[in-house]
Motif scaffolding. Structure first.
Motif, short mmCIF file in Angstrom:
data_model
loop_
_atom_site.label_atom_id
_atom_site.label_comp_id
_atom_site.label_asym_id
_atom_site.label_seq_id
_atom_site.Cartn_x
_atom_site.Cartn_y
_atom_site.Cartn_z
N LYS A 97 -7.89 -8.40 -10.83
CA LYS A 97 -7.29 -8.99 -9.54
C LYS A 97 -8.37 -9.23 -8.72
O LYS A 97 -8.76 -10.24 -7.87
CB LYS A 97 -6.28 -8.40 -9.28
N ALA A 98 -9.19 -8.06 -8.32
CA ALA A 98 -10.16 -8.01 -7.34
C ALA A 98 -11.42 -9.20 -7.80
O ALA A 98 -11.84 -9.92 -6.65
CB ALA A 98 -10.61 -6.71 -7.20
N GLN A 99 -11.62 -8.97 -8.96
CA GLN A 99 -12.77 -10.11 -9.35
C GLN A 99 -12.21 -11.62 -9.02
O GLN A 99 -12.85 -12.38 -8.51
CB GLN A 99 -12.89 -9.82 -10.78
N ASN A 100 -10.89 -11.64 -9.32
CA ASN A 100 -10.37 -13.41 -9.32
C ASN A 100 -10.36 -13.36 -7.59
O ASN A 100 -10.74 -14.67 -7.22
CB ASN A 100 -8.97 -13.35 -9.86
N GLN A 101 -10.12 -12.54 -6.87
CA GLN A 101 -9.99 -12.78 -5.41
C GLN A 101 -11.41 -13.09 -4.79
O GLN A 101 -11.81 -13.87 -3.95
CB GLN A 101 -9.39 -11.51 -4.70
N ILE A 102 -12.37 -12.42 -5.61
CA ILE A 102 -13.74 -12.47 -5.14
C ILE A 102 -14.38 -13.94 -5.54
O ILE A 102 -14.95 -14.49 -4.69
CB ILE A 102 -14.68 -11.46 -5.46
N GLU A 103 -13.84 -14.30 -6.61
CA GLU A 103 -14.22 -15.81 -7.04
C GLU A 103 -13.87 -16.74 -6.25
O GLU A 103 -14.31 -17.61 -5.94
CB GLU A 103 -13.99 -15.78 -8.51
N GLU A 104 -12.49 -16.61 -5.94
CA GLU A 104 -11.85 -17.46 -5.03
C GLU A 104 -12.46 -17.54 -3.77
O GLU A 104 -12.87 -18.74 -3.25
CB GLU A 104 -10.25 -17.13 -4.95
N VAL A 105 -12.95 -16.42 -3.00
CA VAL A 105 -13.41 -16.47 -1.81
C VAL A 105 -15.01 -16.97 -1.86
O VAL A 105 -15.32 -18.09 -0.99
CB VAL A 105 -13.68 -15.08 -1.38
N ALA A 106 -15.67 -16.92 -3.01
CA ALA A 106 -16.89 -17.54 -3.26
C ALA A 106 -16.80 -19.06 -3.78
O ALA A 106 -17.51 -19.72 -3.28
CB ALA A 106 -17.48 -16.72 -4.23
N GLY A 107 -15.76 -19.30 -4.24
CA GLY A 107 -15.86 -20.57 -4.46
C GLY A 107 -15.18 -21.46 -2.97
O GLY A 107 -15.77 -22.44 -2.71
N THR A 108 -14.52 -20.90 -2.13
CA THR A 108 -14.25 -21.40 -0.95
C THR A 108 -15.45 -21.43 0.02
O THR A 108 -15.72 -22.58 0.57
CB THR A 108 -13.33 -20.46 -0.15
N ILE A 109 -16.21 -20.47 -0.10
CA ILE A 109 -17.55 -20.40 0.56
C ILE A 109 -18.64 -21.51 0.10
O ILE A 109 -19.07 -22.23 0.91
CB ILE A 109 -18.12 -19.16 0.58
N ASN A 110 -18.60 -21.81 -1.22
CA ASN A 110 -19.33 -22.89 -1.79
C ASN A 110 -18.84 -24.11 -1.24
O ASN A 110 -19.62 -24.93 -0.94
CB ASN A 110 -19.48 -22.70 -3.25
N THR A 111 -17.56 -24.19 -1.29
CA THR A 111 -16.99 -25.72 -1.07
C THR A 111 -17.19 -25.91 0.71
O THR A 111 -17.58 -27.10 0.76
CB THR A 111 -15.35 -25.38 -1.12
#
Length: 427
Positions: A247-261
Motif C-alpha cells: 500500500k505504501a509503495q502504491n502511494q509512493i508511486e502515485e505521488v511520484a506520478g503526480t510529481i512527474n505529471t
C-alpha cells in the motif's frame, strides 16, 4: 512400612481365602532350589525361615513374603520338627545382615514323607515360634513340586487355597541367594521355562515401551502443534506487513506520478509561453496578452501625463513632441513587464499603482466565476481559463495567502507556469 498392592502378579490356585498371600519371585525360586537340593540328598529335611510383613488394606489382610533364610539344621523326631537355639540365632543374624528390619513371619519345610496336614506337634511348634496372627507355614512335596500354604488363625493352622507370585526388584533376596549358594550347597535349579511368567514379563516390558513411546509421541505432537501455530502467526504478520508495504509503495508511486505529471506540465507550459515573463494567466490565447499590453499603455500614458506637470524645463524639452513621447511609451510598454518605473515623481508612481490595482481587480472579478461549482471540492483543482495561483487561492480559501502552499504541494518552482486543464492538489 505401608506398601502398594503389586500389579505385576501371577495367580496360583484359588485366592479367595483370607489373608491374601503374596510371594516375591526370587523367594519362589529359592524354594525350588531347596526342593532340588533335597531330591539330590533326601537324607534329612530342609527348612527355611520366611521374612516379610503384614498389611491391612480396606479391611482385607495381606501377607507379603519377600525373603527366605535357610535353616542351619532342621531335625525330625517321628512327625515332630525340632529347631535348636543355634539355628534361631543364625537366622536372626542373617536376617539383620541381608534384610535389615525384616521380620520372621513363618517357616518352610521340604520332605518326602511330610504329613498331609500339620499335626498337633507342628501346630504347637508354630504357635510357640510364630504366635502372631496370619503367620505362614509351607509344606513342599519335592516329587510333585507342589507347595501347600497354611496360615495361623483361629488358634490353628488353616490351609489357604492359593497365593500370588509378584515381580519386583528385590536386591536383598538376590544378594542372599548369591552369598549362600556355595555355603549351603544349593545347586542351580533345572531350567524350566515358565511361559506364563515369561510372557507376563515380556508384556510388561512392551507395555512400558509403549507408554514411553506414547509420552514421547505426545510431546512431539505438542511441539509440532506449537511450531505450526508459531509459523501461522509469523505468516499472518508477514502478510499484514506485505500488504502495508504494498500500500505504501502504491502511494509512493502515485505521488511520484503526480510529481512527474506536474514537471511535464511545467515543461509544456514553458515551451508554449516562450520568454514571456507575464505568462501567469492561463488564457492560452492572445487576448490576455493584448489586454495586458493595453492596460500597460494606458498606465504609462497616465503616468506620462502626470510626470509632465511636475518635470523641470529639461523634462519639458524632452516631451515637446507629445506623439513621440506616446510612441516611446508604447514601445516601452511592449518591452517591459507592464509596470511604469518613474522614480522622480511620487505622485506619478501613486497614480500608476492605483491604475494597476484597478486593472488587477477587474481581471480577478472577471475570472472569479468558476466554470464548475464542484471544481476543487475533492481536493484537486482543474485549472480553468484565466486562472492564476492567486485567483485559485482566492476561489478556494477566500484570500491569496495559500499561493506558496499550492506551489509546494504541486512541486511548482515557478508559480506563473500553469496551463488550462492542469490538475493541482489543494493543501
Amino acid at each position: 512400612m505401608e506398601r502398594q498392592i503389586p500389579k505385576n502378579v501371577r495367580q496360583i490356585g484359588n485366592v479367595s481365602d483370607s489373608p491374601k498371600i503374596y510371594v516375591e519371585d526370587y523367594v519362589d525360586t529359592f524354594f525350588a532350589q531347596l526342593s532340588d537340593k533335597y531330591r539330590n540328598d533326601p537324607q534329612k529335611p530342609l527348612g527355611a525361615f520366611l521374612i516379610g510383613d503384614f498389611q491391612t488394606y480396606e479391611g482385607e489382610d495381606y501377607v507379603y513374603i519377600y525373603g527366605a533364610i535357610q535353616m542351619q539344621e532342621l531335625r525330625v523326631s517321628g512327625m515332630e520338627y525340632l529347631i535348636d537355639d543355634e539355628t534361631w540365632k543364625r537366622a536372626y543374624e542373617e536376617c539383620k545382615q541381608f534384610f535389615e528390619d525384616g521380620e520372621l513371619i513363618g517357616w518352610f519345610v521340604v520332605r518326602d514323607d511330610a504329613e498331609k496336614a500339620p499335626g498337633n506337634s507342628t501346630v504347637k511348634l508354630h504357635k510357640k515360634s510364630f504366635p502372631k496372627k496370619n503367620t505362614v507355614f509351607i509344606i513342599c512335596d519335592p516329587q510333585e513340586k507342589e507347595e501347600t500354604y497354611y496360615v495361623h488363625k483361629m488358634n490353628d493352622l488353616m490351609e489357604i487355597g492359593g497365593h500370588y507370585t509378584y515381580y519386583e526388584k528385590n536386591p536383598c533376596m538376590q544378594d542372599y541367594m548369591i552369598s549362600s549358594r556355595k555355603k549351603n550347597g544349593a545347586v542351580q535349579t533345572e531350567v524350566v521355562e515358565d511361559k506364563a511368567a515369561q510372557n507376563f514379563r515380556d508384556l510388561a516390558r512392551k507395555q512400558g515401551r509403549r507408554t514411553r513411546q506414547k509420552h514421547q509421541g505426545n510431546f512431539v505432537y505438542a511441539m509440532s502443534v506449537g511450531l505450526v501455530l508459531v509459523l501461522v502467526i509469523m505468516g499472518v504478520a508477514m502478510l499484514n506487513n506485505f500488504n502495508k508495504i504494498r500500500k505504501a509503495q502504491n502511494q509512493i508511486e502515485e505521488v511520484a506520478g503526480t510529481i512527474n505529471t506536474v514537471k511535464d506540465s511545467d515543461n509544456s507550459g514553458s515551451s508554449n509561453e516562450g520568454n514571456d515573463p507575464n505568462g501567469g494567466q492561463a488564457d492560452g490565447s492572445e487576448d490576455g496578452t493584448a489586454d495586458e499590453n493595453t492596460g500597460a499603455e494606458n498606465e504609462n500614458s497616465t503616468a506620462g501625463d502626470d510626470a509632465d506637470q511636475g518635470k523641470t524645463d529639461s523634462a519639458a524639452n524632452k516631451n515637446t513632441d507629445t506623439e513621440k513621447s506616446n510612441s516611446a511609451s508604447d514601445k516601452k510598454a511592449e518591452g517591459d513587464d507592464g509596470t511604469s518605473k518613474n522614480d522622480t515623481d511620487g505622485d506619478a508612481s501613486t497614480n500608476s499603482s492605483q491604475a494597476k490595482n484597478s486593472q488587477s481587480d477587474e481581471v480577478v472579478e472577471a475570472s472569479a466565476v468558476p466554470s464548475s461549482s464542484t471544481n476543487g471540492s475533492d481536493g484537486v483543482y482543474v485549472v480553468e481559463k484565466g486562472d492564476t495561483l492567486a485567483i485559485i487561492s482566492k476561489k478556494m480559501y477566500g484570500d491569496v495567502t495559500h499561493v506558496d502552499a499550492i506551489c509546494r504541494m504541486n512541486g511548482l518552482s515557478n508559480g506563473n507556469l500553469i496551463y488550462i486543464g492542469q490538475k493541482l492538489i489543494l493543501p
